[in-house]
Design a protein around this motif. Sequence first.
Motif, PDB file in Angstrom:
ATOM      1  N   CYS A   1       0.607  -1.058  -0.089  1.00  0.00           N
ATOM      2  CA  CYS A   1       0.180   0.091  -0.070  1.00  0.00           C
ATOM      3  C   CYS A   1       0.828   1.241  -0.016  1.00  0.00           C
TER       4      CYS A   1
ATOM      5  N   ASN B   1       5.083   0.090   5.055  1.00  0.00           N
ATOM      6  CA  ASN B   1       4.341  -1.188   5.375  1.00  0.00           C
ATOM      7  C   ASN B   1       5.137  -2.202   6.141  1.00  0.00           C
TER       8      ASN B   1
ATOM      9  N   PRO C   1      -3.353  -4.124   2.211  1.00  0.00           N
ATOM     10  CA  PRO C   1      -3.532  -3.694   3.501  1.00  0.00           C
ATOM     11  C   PRO C   1      -4.115  -4.876   4.504  1.00  0.00           C
TER      12      PRO C   1
ATOM     13  N   THR D   1       0.554  -5.194   6.005  1.00  0.00           N
ATOM     14  CA  THR D   1      -0.064  -5.550   4.869  1.00  0.00           C
ATOM     15  C   THR D   1       0.171  -7.295   4.953  1.00  0.00           C
TER      16      THR D   1
ATOM     17  N   ARG E   1      -0.171  -7.743  -2.672  1.00  0.00           N
ATOM     18  CA  ARG E   1      -0.222  -7.587  -1.494  1.00  0.00           C
ATOM     19  C   ARG E   1      -1.215  -6.631  -1.224  1.00  0.00           C
TER      20      ARG E   1
END
Length: 241
Positions: free
Chosen positions: A2, A78, A173, A158, A171
Motif C-alpha cells: 500500500c 508497510n 493492507p 500488509t 499484497r
Amino acid sequence: MCGRYSVAVSGADLVAALELDGTEPGLEWEAAYSVAPRTRAPVIRDRLAGDQRVREAFLPTWGLRPSWAKEKGPRPINARLEGVATNGMFRSAFASARALVPMTGYYEWQEAVEDGKAVKNPSYVHATGDELLAAAGLLAFHRDSDDEDWKATFTIITRTGEDAAGQVHDRMPVFLTPAAWDTWLNPEKIAKDHAGDLLDLLDGESRAVASTLQTRPVSRAVNNVRTLNRHDPGLIEPAEH
C-alpha cells in the motif's frame, strides 16, 4: 503493498464515523484523495487516561521511525503480516503501539504497453459504496537531536492479496472489522505468547474484509504525486485506460 491511499472524509466526519472520544489538540483534516509516504495522515489509537481508555485521532507521519533508528535510515511504510511480531523494526510497536489507519480506498498500479511505450495504469481498491475502511497500523515515536518534542510515525500492515484486491497486486493492507478494534487497539503491552492469537485475528479479519472489496480503474492523474491536487475527488472516479 500500500503506497498511496485516500481518506476522503473530513476530520469532523472521521470522529463521528468512528465514534472517537476526541482528537489530539490541533488536529485538522480536509478530505484527501491521495495520501503519500512521508506526509501526515489521520491515525486512530487508544491510550490510557487514568483507568479509562480514550480513543482518539491524531496526525503522525507515514513511514515508521523507531526511537533507536538513525535519522537517515529506512522509513518503512508497510510491515508484512508474516513477520511483524518478530521483525526487529516492528516487534516493539506490535507489542505495545498498535493503531488503526482509516482510509476510503487505496491505489495499485499495473504495467501495460500502449503505442510501444510502457505505461502504469492505476486501480482504486475500495469497499462497496466507498465506506470507510480501517487498516491495522503500528506507531513509533522519536526525537530529533535538536528537538525536544516527540514526533510520531506510522506504518501499515500488509498481507498477501486476496479476492479482487489480489487481482491488481499480490499484497494488500490488513483491514479489520469494527468487532476487532477493541482487541487490536488495546494499549496494554501484549505478552510474546499471545502474539499468535493477535496474528490469527488479523489474518481472519483481513480475509473477511477482503471478500467485500472492489476495484475500478481510475485516472492516470494520480500517478504523479507532485502534480496532482490531493483534494480533487476526480482522482477516484472511474476511468478507461
